[in-house]
Design an enzyme around this catalytic site. Structure first.
Site, PDB file in Angstrom:
ATOM      1  N   HIS A 157      12.896  -2.332  -0.756  1.00 38.14           N
ATOM      2  CA  HIS A 157      12.082  -1.805  -1.858  1.00 38.14           C
ATOM      3  C   HIS A 157      12.830  -0.644  -2.512  1.00 38.14           C
ATOM      4  O   HIS A 157      13.516   0.123  -1.828  1.00 38.14           O
ATOM      5  CB  HIS A 157      10.717  -1.335  -1.342  1.00 38.14           C
ATOM      6  CG  HIS A 157       9.766  -1.021  -2.451  1.00 38.14           C
ATOM      7  ND1 HIS A 157       9.802   0.179  -3.123  1.00 38.14           N
ATOM      8  CD2 HIS A 157       8.805  -1.771  -3.047  1.00 38.14           C
ATOM      9  CE1 HIS A 157       8.880   0.156  -4.079  1.00 38.14           C
ATOM     10  NE2 HIS A 157       8.262  -1.015  -4.058  1.00 38.14           N
TER      11      HIS A 157
ATOM     12  N   GLU B 121      11.756  -6.711  -9.018  1.00 40.14           N
ATOM     13  CA  GLU B 121      11.028  -5.517  -9.437  1.00 40.14           C
ATOM     14  C   GLU B 121      11.955  -4.606 -10.244  1.00 40.14           C
ATOM     15  O   GLU B 121      12.704  -3.816  -9.662  1.00 40.14           O
ATOM     16  CB  GLU B 121      10.548  -4.732  -8.217  1.00 40.14           C
ATOM     17  CG  GLU B 121       9.649  -5.504  -7.292  1.00 40.14           C
ATOM     18  CD  GLU B 121       8.741  -4.557  -6.518  1.00 40.14           C
ATOM     19  OE1 GLU B 121       7.534  -4.578  -6.792  1.00 40.14           O
ATOM     20  OE2 GLU B 121       9.232  -3.795  -5.684  1.00 40.14           O
TER      21      GLU B 121
ATOM     22  N   SER C   1       4.012  -2.346 -11.991  1.00 40.35           N
ATOM     23  CA  SER C   1       2.866  -2.048 -12.859  1.00 40.35           C
ATOM     24  C   SER C   1       2.027  -3.276 -13.224  1.00 40.35           C
ATOM     25  O   SER C   1       1.660  -3.483 -14.384  1.00 40.35           O
ATOM     26  CB  SER C   1       3.338  -1.322 -14.121  1.00 40.35           C
ATOM     27  OG  SER C   1       3.994  -0.120 -13.748  1.00 40.35           O
TER      28      SER C   1
ATOM     29  N   TRP D 161       0.822  -1.222   0.000  1.00 46.46           N
ATOM     30  CA  TRP D 161       0.000   0.000   0.000  1.00 46.46           C
ATOM     31  C   TRP D 161       0.854   1.271   0.000  1.00 46.46           C
ATOM     32  O   TRP D 161       0.327   2.363  -0.113  1.00 46.46           O
ATOM     33  CB  TRP D 161      -0.912   0.003   1.229  1.00 46.46           C
ATOM     34  CG  TRP D 161      -2.065  -0.936   1.138  1.00 46.46           C
ATOM     35  CD1 TRP D 161      -2.384  -1.779   0.113  1.00 46.46           C
ATOM     36  CD2 TRP D 161      -3.081  -1.127   2.136  1.00 46.46           C
ATOM     37  NE1 TRP D 161      -3.529  -2.487   0.404  1.00 46.46           N
ATOM     38  CE2 TRP D 161      -3.972  -2.103   1.644  1.00 46.46           C
ATOM     39  CE3 TRP D 161      -3.324  -0.582   3.399  1.00 46.46           C
ATOM     40  CZ2 TRP D 161      -5.098  -2.524   2.365  1.00 46.46           C
ATOM     41  CZ3 TRP D 161      -4.434  -1.000   4.123  1.00 46.46           C
ATOM     42  CH2 TRP D 161      -5.317  -1.964   3.613  1.00 46.46           C
ATOM     43  N   LYS D 162       2.157   1.110   0.221  1.00 47.17           N
ATOM     44  CA  LYS D 162       3.047   2.279   0.310  1.00 47.17           C
ATOM     45  C   LYS D 162       2.481   3.277   1.331  1.00 47.17           C
ATOM     46  O   LYS D 162       1.988   2.847   2.357  1.00 47.17           O
ATOM     47  CB  LYS D 162       3.252   2.881  -1.086  1.00 47.17           C
ATOM     48  CG  LYS D 162       3.691   1.809  -2.094  1.00 47.17           C
ATOM     49  CD  LYS D 162       4.176   2.354  -3.394  1.00 47.17           C
ATOM     50  CE  LYS D 162       4.606   1.207  -4.298  1.00 47.17           C
ATOM     51  NZ  LYS D 162       5.159   1.631  -5.566  1.00 47.17           N
TER      52      LYS D 162
HETATM   53  P1  PGA Z   1       3.200  -0.496  -8.837  1.00 46.59           P
HETATM   54  O1  PGA Z   1       4.197  -0.641  -7.614  1.00 46.59           O
HETATM   55  O2  PGA Z   1       2.416  -1.784  -8.909  1.00 46.59           O
HETATM   56  O3  PGA Z   1       2.343   0.673  -8.478  1.00 46.59           O
HETATM   57  O4  PGA Z   1       4.030  -0.279 -10.054  1.00 46.59           O
HETATM   58  C1  PGA Z   1       4.915  -1.801  -7.428  1.00 46.59           C
HETATM   59  C2  PGA Z   1       5.944  -1.619  -6.359  1.00 46.59           C
HETATM   60  O5  PGA Z   1       6.500  -0.513  -6.206  1.00 46.59           O
HETATM   61  O6  PGA Z   1       6.235  -2.532  -5.614  1.00 46.59           O
END
Ligand code: PGA
Length: 258
Positions: A100, A170, A218, A15-16
């Site tokens: 991250h 990622e 994404s 969720w950041k």
């Molecule tokens: P996003 O983020 O799905 O919005 O690209 C992925 C992430 O940063 O882990």
């Protein structure tokens, strides 16, 4: 949850720094929980901001659990603003995202990441270690960069904690973009093999089979299926689309079918 890690797919919801209130966090978590109940063979790990962890950790159910987005490498002491692994464990949390790219930009070097990984697994947390190249170059140097990042991020890690490790590959250039700009499944498969090979060289081919490798960057309902089936990864790390329970449900449904 841990036992099912190998067979079922894993979807991490990062969720950041969202949402902005506990009430909204509770609402989003309940909607996601409703969707999780409808799918089989998918384990969901929701990673909300620290301030919501305690509340949401009391609401976990079969198939859905909570993880933290970061951790400090010490458990106590003069470290203003930090939260250690023991504190997270004390809330009943068993997962933590480490390394991250958004934390790396804010100063988490490979060395710091390595310390965080080690303290977390030592305390019994399962680490979701994020790795990925920032950009690509036509000479393929990014592969070396990625290899070094994996090795250095796991510098303090030891093989006996492999059950407590999940890798989230990622590629930074694919985060926060449109689904069209994400990596495609076939492209990802090569990277999956590469990451697994780096881990195999470090810990042994058989041993690393138990380490799930996820993809993040994404992911949405239009590409989740291709990424998991063609990429042959064990699951996904979803950012923005995990803040909308309907979009998230679509992703879960795609993954369930595979
Ligand atoms: P996003 O983020 O799905 O919005 O690209 C992925 C992430 O940063 O882990």
């Amino acid at each position: 949850m841990k036992g099912s890690k190998k067979s079922s797919k894993i979807v991490v919801a990062n969720w950041k720094m969202n949402p902005q209130s506990l009430e909204d966090a509770r609402g989003l978590f309940s909607s996601i929980k409703r969707e999780v109940k409808k799918v089989k063979g998918v384990s969901v790990i929701v990673c909300p901001p620290f301030v919501y962890l305690e509340d949401l950790s009391k609401k976990i159910e079969k198939g859905i659990t909570i993880g933290a987005q970061d951790v400090f490498w010490e458990n106590s002491g003069p470290f203003t603003g930090e939260v250690g692994p023991t504190m997270e464990r004390d809330l009943g949390i068993s997962y933590v995202i480490v390394g991250h790219s958004e934390r790396r930009v804010l100063g988490d070097t490979d060395e710091i990441v390595s310390k965080k990984v080690f303290s977390s697994v030592k305390d019994g947390l399962t680490v979701i270690l994020c790795v990925g190249e920032t950009e690509r170059d036509e000479h393929g140097n990014y592969l070396e960069t990625l290899k070094n990042q994996i090795k250095n991020s796991l510098a303090k890690f030891s093989k006996r904690y492999l059950n407590n490790l999940i890798i989230a590959y990622e590629p930074v250039w694919a985060i926060g973009k449109s689904e069209k700009e994400a990596m495609t499944g076939p492209e990802l498969h090569g990277m999956f093999i590469f990451v697994r090979k780096v881990l195999s060289d470090m810990y042994g081919q058989e041993e690393v089979k138990k380490v799930p490798i996820l993809y993040g960057g994404s992911v949405g309902s239009s590409n989740a299926s291709n990424i998991v089936s063609e990429g042959q990864v064990q699951g996904l790390l979803v950012g923005r689309q995990s803040l909308d329970s309907e979009n998230f449900r679509e992703i879960l449904k795609m993954v369930e079918k595979l």
